[in-house]
Design a protein around this motif. Sequence first.
Motif, mmCIF file in Angstrom:
data_model
loop_
_atom_site.group_PDB
_atom_site.id
_atom_site.type_symbol
_atom_site.label_atom_id
_atom_site.label_comp_id
_atom_site.label_asym_id
_atom_site.label_seq_id
_atom_site.Cartn_x
_atom_site.Cartn_y
_atom_site.Cartn_z
ATOM 1 N N ALA A 2 0.823 -1.199 0.000
ATOM 2 C CA ALA A 2 0.000 0.000 0.000
ATOM 3 C C ALA A 2 0.863 1.257 0.000
ATOM 4 N N ASP A 3 0.264 2.361 -0.493
ATOM 5 C CA ASP A 3 0.992 3.625 -0.482
ATOM 6 C C ASP A 3 0.977 4.229 0.920
ATOM 7 N N ILE A 4 1.765 5.257 1.125
ATOM 8 C CA ILE A 4 1.949 5.843 2.447
ATOM 9 C C ILE A 4 0.656 6.434 2.995
ATOM 10 N N GLU A 5 -0.179 7.007 2.129
ATOM 11 C CA GLU A 5 -1.449 7.590 2.577
ATOM 12 C C GLU A 5 -2.376 6.502 3.127
ATOM 13 N N GLU A 6 -2.450 5.379 2.421
ATOM 14 C CA GLU A 6 -3.277 4.277 2.890
ATOM 15 C C GLU A 6 -2.711 3.682 4.176
ATOM 16 N N GLU A 29 4.168 -1.983 7.508
ATOM 17 C CA GLU A 29 3.884 -2.280 6.104
ATOM 18 C C GLU A 29 2.574 -3.055 6.015
#
Length: 133
Positions: A2-6, A29
Amino acid sequence: MADIEELEKVREIFRGDRFATEMGAVIDEIGDHHAKCSLIINEHHKNAMGGVMGGVYFTLADFAFAVASNWQKAGVVGLNCDAAFIGAPKTERIIAEANLVKDGRSICTYDVKITDELGNIVATVQCMGFHKG
């Protein structure tokens, strides 16, 4: 992965798991039916003999299982967990990685491996969960 925002959204949701987070567990993570969580061992994690309490390993594994099985779609609760305490960590940070083994209609199974930062396995936990509703 997942991306950092998620990842930040998931971290905010699981701050509600106060026992684990107040013990020091953090989410590092997330991925498809996967979570990596860690904590830094300190004096309040230790038993009378100076080793890490088994409950610390179990709590970290349970937290990683909860994140891995619920971050995409909430509703999994633990049914049974089987823990094996294998060794002592050589580093202050321990890492739990939870990965899906099988996702059935009502039951799921995850393997959680806990290592130190050098990759030494200190515990393994097999978690079985139930999909509510």
